[in-house]
Design an enzyme around this catalytic site. Sequence first.
Site, PDB file in Angstrom:
ATOM      1  N   CYS A 121       0.820  -1.114   0.303  1.00 51.87           N
ATOM      2  CA  CYS A 121      -0.327   0.145   0.114  1.00 51.87           C
ATOM      3  C   CYS A 121       0.862   1.175   0.060  1.00 51.87           C
ATOM      4  O   CYS A 121       1.303   1.995   1.010  1.00 51.87           O
ATOM      5  CB  CYS A 121      -1.102   0.049   1.022  1.00 51.87           C
ATOM      6  SG  CYS A 121      -1.979  -1.273   1.608  1.00 51.87           S
ATOM      7  N   ALA A 122       1.532   1.445  -1.257  1.00 51.49           N
ATOM      8  CA  ALA A 122       2.377   1.757  -1.066  1.00 51.49           C
ATOM      9  C   ALA A 122       2.057   3.957  -1.061  1.00 51.49           C
ATOM     10  O   ALA A 122       2.705   4.549  -1.114  1.00 51.49           O
ATOM     11  CB  ALA A 122       3.723   2.040  -2.668  1.00 51.49           C
ATOM     12  N   GLY A 161       3.983   6.912  -1.322  1.00 48.91           N
ATOM     13  CA  GLY A 161       5.280   6.555  -1.359  1.00 48.91           C
ATOM     14  C   GLY A 161       6.720   6.927  -0.920  1.00 48.91           C
ATOM     15  O   GLY A 161       7.720   6.634  -1.521  1.00 48.91           O
ATOM     16  N   SER A 162       6.249   7.900   0.653  1.00 53.45           N
ATOM     17  CA  SER A 162       7.759   7.786   1.596  1.00 53.45           C
ATOM     18  C   SER A 162       8.399   6.762   2.080  1.00 53.45           C
ATOM     19  O   SER A 162       9.358   6.904   1.915  1.00 53.45           O
ATOM     20  CB  SER A 162       7.256   8.503   2.767  1.00 53.45           C
ATOM     21  OG  SER A 162       6.159   9.040   3.335  1.00 53.45           O
ATOM     22  N   LYS A 163       7.535   5.544   2.350  1.00 51.62           N
ATOM     23  CA  LYS A 163       8.298   4.178   2.671  1.00 51.62           C
ATOM     24  C   LYS A 163       8.934   3.482   1.102  1.00 51.62           C
ATOM     25  O   LYS A 163       9.992   2.533   1.168  1.00 51.62           O
ATOM     26  CB  LYS A 163       7.750   2.880   3.219  1.00 51.62           C
ATOM     27  CG  LYS A 163       6.697   3.946   4.482  1.00 51.62           C
ATOM     28  CD  LYS A 163       6.425   2.474   5.465  1.00 51.62           C
ATOM     29  CE  LYS A 163       5.493   3.498   6.491  1.00 51.62           C
ATOM     30  NZ  LYS A 163       4.639   5.017   5.779  1.00 51.62           N
ATOM     31  N   ASP A 216      -0.298   0.577  -5.352  1.00 46.52           N
ATOM     32  CA  ASP A 216      -1.516   0.983  -4.868  1.00 46.52           C
ATOM     33  C   ASP A 216      -2.694   0.955  -5.040  1.00 46.52           C
ATOM     34  O   ASP A 216      -2.342   0.477  -6.259  1.00 46.52           O
ATOM     35  CB  ASP A 216      -1.097   2.364  -4.926  1.00 46.52           C
ATOM     36  CG  ASP A 216      -2.375   2.915  -3.076  1.00 46.52           C
ATOM     37  OD1 ASP A 216      -1.350   3.359  -1.965  1.00 46.52           O
ATOM     38  OD2 ASP A 216      -3.551   3.221  -3.653  1.00 46.52           O
ATOM     39  N   ASP A 248       1.757  -1.535   4.966  1.00 42.99           N
ATOM     40  CA  ASP A 248       1.604  -0.348   5.867  1.00 42.99           C
ATOM     41  C   ASP A 248       0.313  -0.697   5.763  1.00 42.99           C
ATOM     42  O   ASP A 248      -0.190   0.730   4.263  1.00 42.99           O
ATOM     43  CB  ASP A 248       2.430   0.929   5.561  1.00 42.99           C
ATOM     44  CG  ASP A 248       2.504   2.403   6.092  1.00 42.99           C
ATOM     45  OD1 ASP A 248       2.728   1.991   6.790  1.00 42.99           O
ATOM     46  OD2 ASP A 248       2.424   3.156   5.052  1.00 42.99           O
ATOM     47  N   CYS A 253      -0.938   4.309  11.189  1.00 40.12           N
ATOM     48  CA  CYS A 253      -0.900   5.023  12.128  1.00 40.12           C
ATOM     49  C   CYS A 253      -1.485   5.706  13.216  1.00 40.12           C
ATOM     50  O   CYS A 253      -2.140   6.305  13.091  1.00 40.12           O
ATOM     51  CB  CYS A 253      -0.366   6.150  11.382  1.00 40.12           C
ATOM     52  SG  CYS A 253      -1.080   6.456  10.005  1.00 40.12           S
TER      53      CYS A 253
HETATM   54  C1  LIG Z   1      -1.302   4.458   5.216  1.00 39.98           C
HETATM   55  S1  LIG Z   1      -1.418   5.091   3.067  1.00 39.98           S
HETATM   56  C2  LIG Z   1       0.239   4.794   2.904  1.00 39.98           C
HETATM   57  C3  LIG Z   1       1.128   5.463   2.102  1.00 39.98           C
HETATM   58  C4  LIG Z   1       2.651   4.840   2.892  1.00 39.98           C
HETATM   59  N1  LIG Z   1       2.612   3.467   2.518  1.00 39.98           N
HETATM   60  C5  LIG Z   1       3.657   5.685   3.030  1.00 39.98           C
HETATM   61  O1  LIG Z   1       5.006   5.584   3.701  1.00 39.98           O
HETATM   62  O2  LIG Z   1       3.874   6.842   1.677  1.00 39.98           O
HETATM   63  C6  LIG Z   1      -2.656   3.554   2.533  1.00 39.98           C
HETATM   64  C7  LIG Z   1      -2.291   3.752   1.519  1.00 39.98           C
HETATM   65  O3  LIG Z   1      -3.360   2.169   0.775  1.00 39.98           O
HETATM   66  C8  LIG Z   1      -3.927   2.432   0.154  1.00 39.98           C
HETATM   67  N2  LIG Z   1      -5.079   0.976  -0.116  1.00 39.98           N
HETATM   68  C9  LIG Z   1      -6.714   1.346   0.708  1.00 39.98           C
HETATM   69  N3  LIG Z   1      -6.957   0.376   0.385  1.00 39.98           N
HETATM   70  C10 LIG Z   1      -6.387  -0.524   0.169  1.00 39.98           C
HETATM   71  C11 LIG Z   1      -5.765  -1.875  -0.485  1.00 39.98           C
HETATM   72  N4  LIG Z   1      -7.088  -2.517  -0.896  1.00 39.98           N
HETATM   73  N5  LIG Z   1      -4.719  -2.108  -1.703  1.00 39.98           N
HETATM   74  C12 LIG Z   1      -3.746  -1.369  -1.309  1.00 39.98           C
HETATM   75  N6  LIG Z   1      -3.623  -0.479  -0.787  1.00 39.98           N
HETATM   76  C13 LIG Z   1      -4.891   0.252  -0.858  1.00 39.98           C
HETATM   77  C14 LIG Z   1      -4.345   3.752  -0.021  1.00 39.98           C
HETATM   78  O4  LIG Z   1      -4.714   4.442  -1.470  1.00 39.98           O
HETATM   79  C15 LIG Z   1      -3.005   4.299   0.437  1.00 39.98           C
HETATM   80  O5  LIG Z   1      -2.063   5.008  -0.427  1.00 39.98           O
END
Ligand SMILES: C[S@@+](CC[C@H](N)C(=O)[O-])C[C@H]1O[C@@H](n2cnc3c(N)ncnc32)[C@H](O)[C@@H]1O
Length: 697
Positions: free
Chosen positions: A172-173, A176-178, A206, A292, A345
């Site tokens: 779940c990128a 994109g920070s991670k 994502d 994440d 988080c």
């Molecule tokens: C907590 S954020 C991720 C932050 C990211 N890891 C970072 O460090 O920048 C959660 C992300 O999960 C995505 N998301 C939500 N449901 C999802 C799913 N079923 N599968 C994959 N990604 C999903 C959202 O679009 C969102 O971008």
Amino acid sequence: MPQRHRHRHRRPAHLQPAPPLPSPLADPSRPVPNLLAADRFEYFYRRQGLVRSSGEWRHFISTLHQPLPVSFRVSTAPALAHLARQCLDEGAALLRGTGALPAAAELRWCASWLVDVKAAELKAAARPELRAMHEWLTKFGSLGVLTRQAVESMVPVALLRVEPHHAVLDMCASPGSKTTQAIEALFRYGEAGASERGSGFVVANDASPARCQMLLRRCAALGEMCSQVVVTCHPAQRFPRLAAAPHGEAAEGPAASKKRKGREATKQGRKEAGGGALTAHSEGSFDRIICDVPCSGDGTTRKNPSVWHRWTVEYALSMHPLQLQIALRGVALLKVGGLMAFSTCSLNPCENESVVAELLRRTRGAVELVDASAQLPELARAQADGLCHWEVLDDEMCHYESFEAMQASGLPAALKRKFLPSMWPPPAEEAPPLHRCLRLLPHLANMGGFFVALLRKVAPLPGPLPKRTPRGESRTPPPPPPPPPPPRDASCFGEVSAASLGELSAQHALQPAALAAAPLAAELLARGGGGGGVLVRVAPQLRPLCTRAPQPSAAPRLRVIAAGYTVARRSRRGVFQLTHEGAATVAPYARRRRRLEVPVEDGRAFLSAAANTVPLAELSPSLKQAAAALPVGPVLLLFRTPHGSATLPMPGRRLRSSDSLRLLVPFTPGLEFRPKATLHALRFQLGLQDSSHAAEE
Ligand SMILES: C[S@@+](CC[C@H](N)C(=O)[O-])C[C@H]1O[C@@H](n2cnc3c(N)ncnc32)[C@H](O)[C@@H]1O
């Protein structure tokens, strides 16, 4: 508090809301009104026993109400090493602290810095030193060398210890920070100054097509490092098993990998093993997984104070099933020996420890919870142990001892469906070592609230994972499917035709034979057919994921949004235009007489001239002489910089009409990595701070 709520339904007497705690729940100094949501938040977490004393509780709550400090990572990638040095040299005085700017704290464990000022203060830039800091962050941020990222969000990748040969999946990128942290970690072998590439790669996924675009932009700042990156768009809980595993190294590294293969390889595995060949894995294909997951985000009050206004228990409960599904898919995709960091988080145990406990239960010993506390000793101060016990409450702060007690309560059926047995702490006889999870609490080290569990797969999963088991029985309907991803997929990529390579060579004065024989030719892919409008460079290990390679099984195909970095793009007139990265990539194959080294002063002249075109008469004598000897047509301009001996290659052209040399500014619209023209970087490197871009060709 709870007494003030109107009851929507009748409850048995033993399930009446608990009496309020004796100490005042709300911090009187907090800047938000005494909202019910905020009160519920405090009541709920007070009951979870996150902290040890009333004093610590007050510290915890008041910290949650303060804005986050500014933190940023400085790139450790070898390709950006000289810029990183420049960045730190230039910012040294600011980092030492001056006037209203406090001294920055260096966090070596994540190559980052923390400055205890609020982001809003920096933006407002009322004081000159704050303005200087803001400008410094913006400038080096735009050069991709400095990334603003909350410290707590750096922990999962730091714990994963990504190595150059690792296959990494970020489930779940976006934004994109991670992902970018993992890409840089993949290249960190450059600490010793090496520049060769490893066999690893990052798949950044994502579910949201729109958020994939944000992800692309973030990755783009890493330029050529993106040759080892693929961005995909799948619901993570259904991320396809890679039928074609790009390489066969195990998580522990090549040596350990050999041993493990010797011990564990099945007949099938042995048949499939073989350096770099496509291999079908019955177990997972990734050495490291960043999991994440989407969450209620209630640990982010410092960045996002609206949490205080909209906090509900129900929201967190609704996240649990999806989080569990994604985490289970993650361990299925992990190689034996591989590591997965599960993180949120959120502070809610229902999104954290309960998901981890259920995952451990369902995988029946195939996955273990790693004790990561010793791994980052610098982080110890910020970290509390995971909870081994917690309480499950509803939005009226009514506590339920067990799933059965909740079922027997007078809750309406629709609310009952929000609860799953797996949300309760596991029974004592199962008792997984949940204390090994890391809870990052804001008051312990001036960061946001965060949860991380480091998991290692120690054996193949025990057959198909039971979808419905007594504890995990899902009564919640599955979340609605996300919108379909955009039409771009693997079929967009194809081999580059010999004719296209020939055109590229002719249009940029490259040596066709040298180019065709070089490993580079094997790494180029065309998007939009063999004669492709866009040529991208994709590392060999990722090629099978992007092209229509023969699939050994009927595994669903990866939906690839982008791969690698763009080398050249056809203009409307059908000419291949090199990108900045593309110019650097093809520079070794440029005909000697078509390469011009541009001294620093001449470089500045190009950047200051209208349309980046300088008459030969205005060039320094040596460059003028070399340019005059050039035939009309393409030329590769190798810009010297005042720092170091490296040159920055950019495409150029000798013009007949005006007897001049023109610097061609890469034309960069669209979806590809590196969407911004990199003239800004060139300006900066040549000591011109003005970031206005010249006209694009
Ligand atoms: C907590 S954020 C991720 C932050 C990211 N890891 C970072 O460090 O920048 C959660 C992300 O999960 C995505 N998301 C939500 N449901 C999802 C799913 N079923 N599968 C994959 N990604 C999903 C959202 O679009 C969102 O971008």
